[in-house]
Write an enzyme that holds these catalytic residues in place. Structure first.
Site, short mmCIF file in Angstrom:
data_model
loop_
_atom_site.label_atom_id
_atom_site.label_comp_id
_atom_site.label_asym_id
_atom_site.label_seq_id
_atom_site.Cartn_x
_atom_site.Cartn_y
_atom_site.Cartn_z
N LYS A 31 0.85 -1.21 0.00
CA LYS A 31 0.00 0.00 0.00
C LYS A 31 0.87 1.25 0.00
CE LYS A 31 -1.70 1.57 4.00
NZ LYS A 31 -1.35 2.96 4.35
N ASN A 32 1.87 1.28 0.89
CA ASN A 32 2.67 2.50 1.07
C ASN A 32 3.68 2.72 -0.05
OD1 ASN A 32 1.17 3.00 3.28
ND2 ASN A 32 2.71 2.33 4.75
N ARG A 101 -4.58 10.60 4.23
CA ARG A 101 -3.43 11.49 4.37
C ARG A 101 -2.45 11.34 3.22
NH1 ARG A 101 -2.78 13.81 8.89
NH2 ARG A 101 -0.67 14.37 8.31
N CYS A 125 -5.23 12.89 12.93
CA CYS A 125 -5.09 11.44 12.73
C CYS A 125 -5.03 10.77 14.09
CB CYS A 125 -3.83 11.14 11.93
SG CYS A 125 -3.58 9.38 11.67
N ARG A 130 0.52 14.59 13.14
CA ARG A 130 1.18 14.30 11.85
C ARG A 130 1.23 15.56 11.00
NH1 ARG A 130 -1.08 8.82 9.30
NH2 ARG A 130 0.92 8.89 8.20
N PRO A 131 2.11 16.53 11.35
CA PRO A 131 2.19 17.75 10.56
C PRO A 131 2.80 17.48 9.18
CG PRO A 131 3.97 17.66 12.15
CD PRO A 131 3.12 16.46 12.40
N ASP A 133 4.87 20.00 7.87
CA ASP A 133 5.80 21.14 7.78
C ASP A 133 7.04 20.79 6.96
OD1 ASP A 133 7.69 20.69 10.82
OD2 ASP A 133 6.30 19.30 9.87
N LEU A 134 7.54 19.55 7.09
CA LEU A 134 8.77 19.19 6.37
C LEU A 134 8.51 19.14 4.85
CD1 LEU A 134 9.98 16.36 8.77
CD2 LEU A 134 10.81 18.73 8.68
N ASP A 318 4.57 0.73 12.14
CA ASP A 318 3.36 0.08 11.64
C ASP A 318 3.23 -1.38 12.09
OD1 ASP A 318 3.43 1.84 8.43
OD2 ASP A 318 2.86 2.47 10.45
N ILE A 340 8.13 7.12 16.83
CA ILE A 340 7.66 7.84 15.64
C ILE A 340 6.36 8.57 15.94
CG2 ILE A 340 7.03 7.63 13.20
CD1 ILE A 340 9.83 6.72 13.51
N ARG A 410 -8.56 -0.70 4.64
CA ARG A 410 -7.71 0.35 4.06
C ARG A 410 -6.32 -0.17 3.73
NH1 ARG A 410 -8.06 6.09 6.78
NH2 ARG A 410 -6.81 6.40 4.90
C1 EPZ Z 1 4.37 6.85 6.24
O1 EPZ Z 1 3.61 7.97 6.70
C2 EPZ Z 1 3.38 5.68 6.18
N1 EPZ Z 1 2.29 6.02 5.30
C3 EPZ Z 1 2.84 5.39 7.57
O2 EPZ Z 1 2.05 4.20 7.49
C4 EPZ Z 1 3.99 5.11 8.52
O3 EPZ Z 1 3.48 4.98 9.83
C5 EPZ Z 1 5.00 6.28 8.49
O4 EPZ Z 1 5.43 6.54 7.14
C6 EPZ Z 1 6.23 6.00 9.33
O5 EPZ Z 1 6.85 4.84 8.92
C7 EPZ Z 1 2.50 5.96 3.95
O6 EPZ Z 1 3.56 5.67 3.45
C8 EPZ Z 1 1.33 6.29 3.09
P1 EPZ Z 1 6.48 10.27 8.14
P2 EPZ Z 1 4.21 9.46 6.65
O7 EPZ Z 1 6.37 11.54 7.41
O8 EPZ Z 1 5.07 9.61 5.46
C9 EPZ Z 1 6.87 13.51 11.63
C10 EPZ Z 1 0.19 2.78 7.78
O9 EPZ Z 1 -0.24 2.25 8.81
N2 EPZ Z 1 6.71 14.49 10.54
O10 EPZ Z 1 7.62 9.39 7.83
O11 EPZ Z 1 3.07 10.38 6.84
C11 EPZ Z 1 5.59 12.68 11.82
O12 EPZ Z 1 4.67 13.35 12.64
C12 EPZ Z 1 0.65 4.26 7.80
O13 EPZ Z 1 0.32 2.21 6.69
C13 EPZ Z 1 6.81 15.83 10.85
O14 EPZ Z 1 7.04 16.21 12.00
O15 EPZ Z 1 5.12 9.46 7.97
C14 EPZ Z 1 6.14 11.40 12.42
O16 EPZ Z 1 6.32 11.58 13.78
C15 EPZ Z 1 0.31 4.93 9.10
N3 EPZ Z 1 6.64 16.74 9.85
C16 EPZ Z 1 7.48 11.26 11.72
O17 EPZ Z 1 7.85 12.55 11.22
C17 EPZ Z 1 6.40 16.35 8.55
O18 EPZ Z 1 6.25 17.22 7.66
C18 EPZ Z 1 7.50 10.26 10.56
O19 EPZ Z 1 6.43 10.58 9.71
C19 EPZ Z 1 6.31 14.98 8.26
C20 EPZ Z 1 6.47 14.07 9.27
#
Ligand code: EPZ
Length: 443
Positions: A31-32, A101, A125, A130-131, A133-134, A318, A340, A410
């Site tokens: 999926k991801n 998202r 969420c 889950r901001p 900002d990055l 996950d 995370i 999902r």
């Molecule tokens: C991906 O989400 C996955 N989703 C998530 O899987 C997974 O939990 C996550 O990566 C971590 O492995 C998809 O790939 C569609 P991140 P993503 O940006 O990209 C913080 C599932 O169950 N952060 O790597 O949204 C954030 O809050 C889902 O399949 C910021 O602070 O995750 C988190 O603490 C749930 N600012 C950390 O970084 C940002 O702009 C990692 O988030 C972006 C992220």
């Protein structure tokens, strides 16, 4: 075939506990990996064919959003999609984006291709803060103008330029943030360097797909990516990688039921720290070739374990909920630290309803395992929590009834059917078939 069949809100899952799972199970596409690849198809006017795409509601949502943006989106067969984004527009609808998202992954490709994008900001969420900002900082560092207008992120990318940026955050690298930065820079003339990039296999697979489309990317799988911009990209045919999270969920299903499974289509070299934790707890993982794994347990008595969730190749967040359910069945003290999403513990109150002994202190779940679990009506709060509750139901005494099954659909293709093929007594039923004793007084 319909693009966005609505998830069945009214179904529940009945799980009869007490089975040792046995047999073979096939892992589907990731999926991801698939979701950002649907977005990446927008980078070219030409047709892209994605194969081994899992049959999930999130994927159908993404297809609907692409359709809304103007792309021709066709599902040919259960796991193959044809996407032809000849003429597209930059505005994504709130009604669809709010449901998923991962639609934020549209930002990079739209800015790169159309030099502008309007995407509603993703809302809250349940798994935590889950901001994005990055994602937005990376675009600004690349020279784009970013603004937020009535909940809609508006990006003007007419002055995008090559640059070197760091895209890591407080919790380490960002997966979809890295995907967006890559896709935003593949058409920018010159060399862009992304430091602190995510190394997840889903990012490597995205880079492989983009390279097939003509992109020039180096360093996939490392924290440093270099992208040499090209004028145009063309279509491609790409097979999505297997879902390592689905595969590992079946490993845990085999382990928690002390069963004997062969898991087909799993890439054992993508499991990272998960393999080590399983082995330390006494689960035998015996690779049978590159993409087949035999799962057995040495004895009923396994060892408690400790995990800290981290970006890849660390222990995946996950899998934390599913590992928590597993720890509940192992006598002794297991500690699961969630780095995370520090508050990703929505599954725990439901496990307590089944008689588990778990306490939460900050980002730590402390499991006093070994107490027998009892079947109960439980509520899924999110995708991975639903998988954890099903695993617990497989070993609980009596019946477990899982509500809000749409969370499961999902991210897991036909999980109940696959478990039945392994000997589990699991069935989908209309909510109305819930025994009266399990109904809430409000019903
Ligand atoms: C991906 O989400 C996955 N989703 C998530 O899987 C997974 O939990 C996550 O990566 C971590 O492995 C998809 O790939 C569609 P991140 P993503 O940006 O990209 C913080 C599932 O169950 N952060 O790597 O949204 C954030 O809050 C889902 O399949 C910021 O602070 O995750 C988190 O603490 C749930 N600012 C950390 O970084 C940002 O702009 C990692 O988030 C972006 C992220």
């Amino acid at each position: 075939m319909g693009l966005g069949d609505p998830p069945n809100q009214m179904e529940i899952l009945r799980i009869q506990g007490g089975t040792h799972l046995e047999g073979e199970v096939q892992v589907g596409g990731s999926k991801n990996a698939a979701l950002p690849q649907f977005a990446a198809a927008l980078l070219s006017e030409e047709e892209t064919i994605l194969e081994n795409v899992p049959d999930l509601s999130d994927v159908r949502f993404m297809g609907e959003i692409l359709h809304h943006l103007g792309a021709s989106v066709e599902r040919v067969g259960k796991n193959t999609w044809k996407i032809k984004p000849t003429n597209i527009q930059p505005n994504a609808p709130y009604e669809l984006v709010r449901k998923m998202r991962a639609s934020i992954c549209l930002l990079g490709p739209l800015v790169a291709r159309l030099k502008k994008a309007k995407i509603p900001m993703p809302g809250g969420c349940v798994i935590g803060h889950r901001p994005i900002d990055l994602h937005l900082l990376a675009l600004e560092d690349m020279g784009a103008l970013v603004s937020l207008n009535q909940g809609v992120v508006e990006v003007d990318g007419h002055d995008m330029r090559p640059c070197t940026i760091f895209i890591g955050g407080r919790h380490g690298s960002t997966v979809t943030g890295t995907a967006n930065a890559i896709m935003a820079s593949v058409l920018t003339d010159g060399l862009t360097t992304l430091d602190g990039a995510a190394c997840e296999p889903e990012i490597v697979d995205l880079c492989e797909m983009l390279t097939k489309m003509g992109a020039k990317i180096k360093g996939a799988g490392s924290h440093k990516l270099t992208i040499e911009g090209v004028k145009n990209l063309h279509g491609c045919t790409h097979r999505v990688i297997p879902d390592r999270i689905e595969g590992a969920t079946y490993i845990l299903a085999g382990a928690i039921t002390r069963g004997k499974l062969n898991i087909k289509g799993i890439l054992t070299n993508q499991l990272g720290a998960f393999t080590k934790v399983m082995r330390e707890s006494g689960v035998n993982l015996n690779p049978l070739g590159d993409d087949m794994l035999e799962v057995t347990t040495t004895s009923e008595e396994l060892n408690p374990f400790e995990i800290i969730t981290l970006p890849y190749p660390g222990f995946p967040t996950d899998l934390q909920a599913q590992a928590c359910a597993f720890a509940c069945t192992i006598p002794g003290l297991s500690i699961l630290t969630e780095r995370i999403y520090p508050s990703r513990f929505m599954h725990i109150p439901e496990l307590l309803r089944m008689g588990a002994k778990v306490s939460v202190e900050g980002p730590n779940a402390i499991v006093r395992g070994g107490k027998r679990l009892n079947g109960a009506p439980v509520m899924a709060s999110d995708l991975r929590a639903s998988a954890a509750l099903i695993l617990a139901g497989l070993v609980a005494d009596g019946e477990t009834w899982l509500h809000r099954l749409y969370h499961l659909d999902r991210g897991y293709e036909a999980l109940d059917k696959k478990l039945r093929n392994l000997g589990a007594e699991v069935e989908r039923l209309p909510e109305s078939s819930l025994p009266h004793s399990f109904r809430s007084p409000l019903d």
